[in-house]
Scaffold this motif. Structure first.
Motif, PDB file in Angstrom:
ATOM      1  N   TYR A 187      30.536  56.890  -6.946  1.00 18.14           N
ATOM      2  CA  TYR A 187      30.888  57.346  -8.885  1.00 18.14           C
ATOM      3  C   TYR A 187      29.042  56.535  -9.532  1.00 18.14           C
ATOM      4  CZ  TYR A 187      35.692  57.785  -7.768  1.00 18.14           C
ATOM      5  OH  TYR A 187      36.718  58.108  -6.378  1.00 18.14           O
TER       6      TYR A 187
ATOM      7  N   GLU B  37      27.884  59.436 -15.931  1.00 17.77           N
ATOM      8  CA  GLU B  37      26.810  60.891 -16.894  1.00 17.77           C
ATOM      9  C   GLU B  37      26.423  60.189 -17.845  1.00 17.77           C
ATOM     10  OE1 GLU B  37      25.862  63.646 -16.000  1.00 17.77           O
ATOM     11  OE2 GLU B  37      27.615  64.424 -14.238  1.00 17.77           O
TER      12      GLU B  37
ATOM     13  N   ARG C 144      31.378  60.580 -12.541  1.00 21.64           N
ATOM     14  CA  ARG C 144      31.553  61.792 -11.885  1.00 21.64           C
ATOM     15  C   ARG C 144      31.252  60.906 -10.444  1.00 21.64           C
ATOM     16  NH1 ARG C 144      26.571  65.447  -9.540  1.00 21.64           N
ATOM     17  NH2 ARG C 144      25.029  63.597 -10.152  1.00 21.64           N
TER      18      ARG C 144
END
Ligand SMILES: C[S@@+](CC[C@H](N)C(=O)[O-])C[C@H]1O[C@@H](n2cnc3c(N)ncnc32)[C@H](O)[C@@H]1O
Length: 380
Positions: free
Chosen positions: A44, A47, A54
């Motif tokens: 993971y 952003e 994400r």
């Protein structure tokens, strides 16, 4: 993918060798011959800008990252103390792991306990070097232990893995020659020392708050262990304890307090980790620091600190007549600890990490500069 990973793993080993983080032939072979993507099929990342998490997979654009000298989050969830989303597990930066494995000074036939199995990558390197029968690894997250068990088996390794709170070590398979923890503790659990043989080593990140700590290598000598901190720096996520109580960050209401002035106005803990560590030794544990964004530029502005006991401080980013305004509330004057630590650090000749050490007995534990029996000591 069948052979592509081999080139990538070899390139990773070369990078670590160039950076002086890997040098012995046995560990070089372990890095070259361990397919990290099998243990880390996904991770993971946040952003930039939005901070949204994400998922990235090894079959997509993640493969290059998996074989780079980067730590990657592999499980995210609420921070047990503050509640916001954090990485609960990661595969640590390979260069940090190899530096630690080199420092651990293992020899053929040694038994090693790893605290914090995570993806099992560290366990795989240890199995490659010592053989699966000499490797024990524990993690508090049962799902991670089962994933690591399956993935290590794919590589042909069946070390002893257990889903337990690593704070107690793993007495069932003790004694060990070495214990390596890839999660940080505010104080070294005596069980870790007790479960290594006499003259055995324990390598762990002792950390009192974000960035306020470093790796320390302890050698056991009967009911006493002692060692120096690593002269460079390394940091891990904290060991989670089941009894952690969730707390709310305090309301930092500047109007409720009269500001004072300070000659110190900057806090960039990562720029001076020793001074920050000395400050954190006297503060409540798990102090958080950050910057309030400047409303005009969006850039980091005033510094803030707060602690689980409700103590808080805010420090103006810009000086007025050479001094910075400081607002403090709650039971501890947090900024005073930073000021005192800075003075002491300067008086001690601005020591690097190599001058700091830790001593432990079953009853006591203390940090020292230069001499465990000297005057510059802190009980922890
Ligand atoms: C940085 S990761 C370890 C990475 C691992 N060395 C690897 O190669 O993937 C830290 C791990 O410590 C584990 N951990 C946290 N608290 C723990 C505890 N009380 N006992 C055992 N493991 C714990 C986390 O679940 C996490 O997997």
């Amino acid at each position: 993918m069948t052979t592509e990973w081999k080139d990538r793993a070899a390139a990773l080993a070369d990078t670590l060798i160039d950076q002086d983080k890997l040098f012995s032939p046995e560990w070089i072979a372990a890095v070259r011959e361990t397919p990290r993507h099998v243990l880390v099929p996904q991770f993971y990342e946040q952003e930039p800008g939005t901070g949204e998490w994400r998922e990235v997979t090894s079959s997509g654009d993640g493969l290059q990252r998996i074989y780079s000298n980067t730590g990657l989050f592999t499980k995210i969830g609420p921070d047990p103390l503050w509640g916001y989303t954090v990485g609960l597990s990661s595969t640590s930066t390979p260069g940090l792991m190899t530096r630690m494995l080199e420092a651990l000074d293992v020899h053929d036939g040694h038994r090693v306990l790893g605290i914090g199995t995570g993806t099992g990558y560290n366990a795989a390197l240890l199995c490659h070097r010592l053989g699966e029968q000499h490797v024990v690894s524990v993690d508090v997250e049962a799902d991670l232990v089962e994933l690591a068990r399956g993935r290590l088996a794919e590589l042909g390794y069946r070390p002893t893995l257990a889903a337990v709170d690593g704070a107690g070590g793993f007495p069932d398979a003790a004694p060990y020659d070495r214990t390596i923890a890839t999660c940080a503790v505010p104080r070294v659990p005596w069980a870790w020392i007790d479960q290594v043989r006499d003259s055995g080593l324990v390598l762990v990140d002792v950390k009192r708050a974000i960035s306020a700590g470093n790796l320390v290598l302890l050698r056991r000598n009967g009911d006493y262990a002692e060692g120096r901190f690593d002269s460079s720096w390394g940091s891990f996520m904290p060991l989670r304890t089941r009894d952690t109580q969730h707390v709310q960050p305090p309301d930092r209401d500047r109007t409720s307090t009269k500001p004072r002035t300070s000659s110190i106005g900057y806090l960039r803990p990562w720029e001076n980790t020793v001074a920050w560590f000395l400050a954190a030794l006297t503060m409540p544990q798990n102090v958080v620091f950050g910057f309030t964004p400047d409303p005009d530029t969006g850039q980091p502005g005033d510094v803030f600190l707060y602690a689980p006991d409700g103590s808080w401080a805010e420090i103006a980013n810009q000086p007025e007549d050479g001094h910075f305004l400081v607002w403090e509330g709650g039971p501890h004057r947090l900024w005073s600890h930073v000021e005192q630590a800075r003075t002491l650090y300067k008086q001690a000749g601005q020591p690097g990490w190599g001058r700091l050490g830790l001593s432990a007995t079953p009853q006591r534990q203390w940090i020292w500069i230069d001499d465990p029996r000297g005057t510059l000591t802190w009980e922890i």
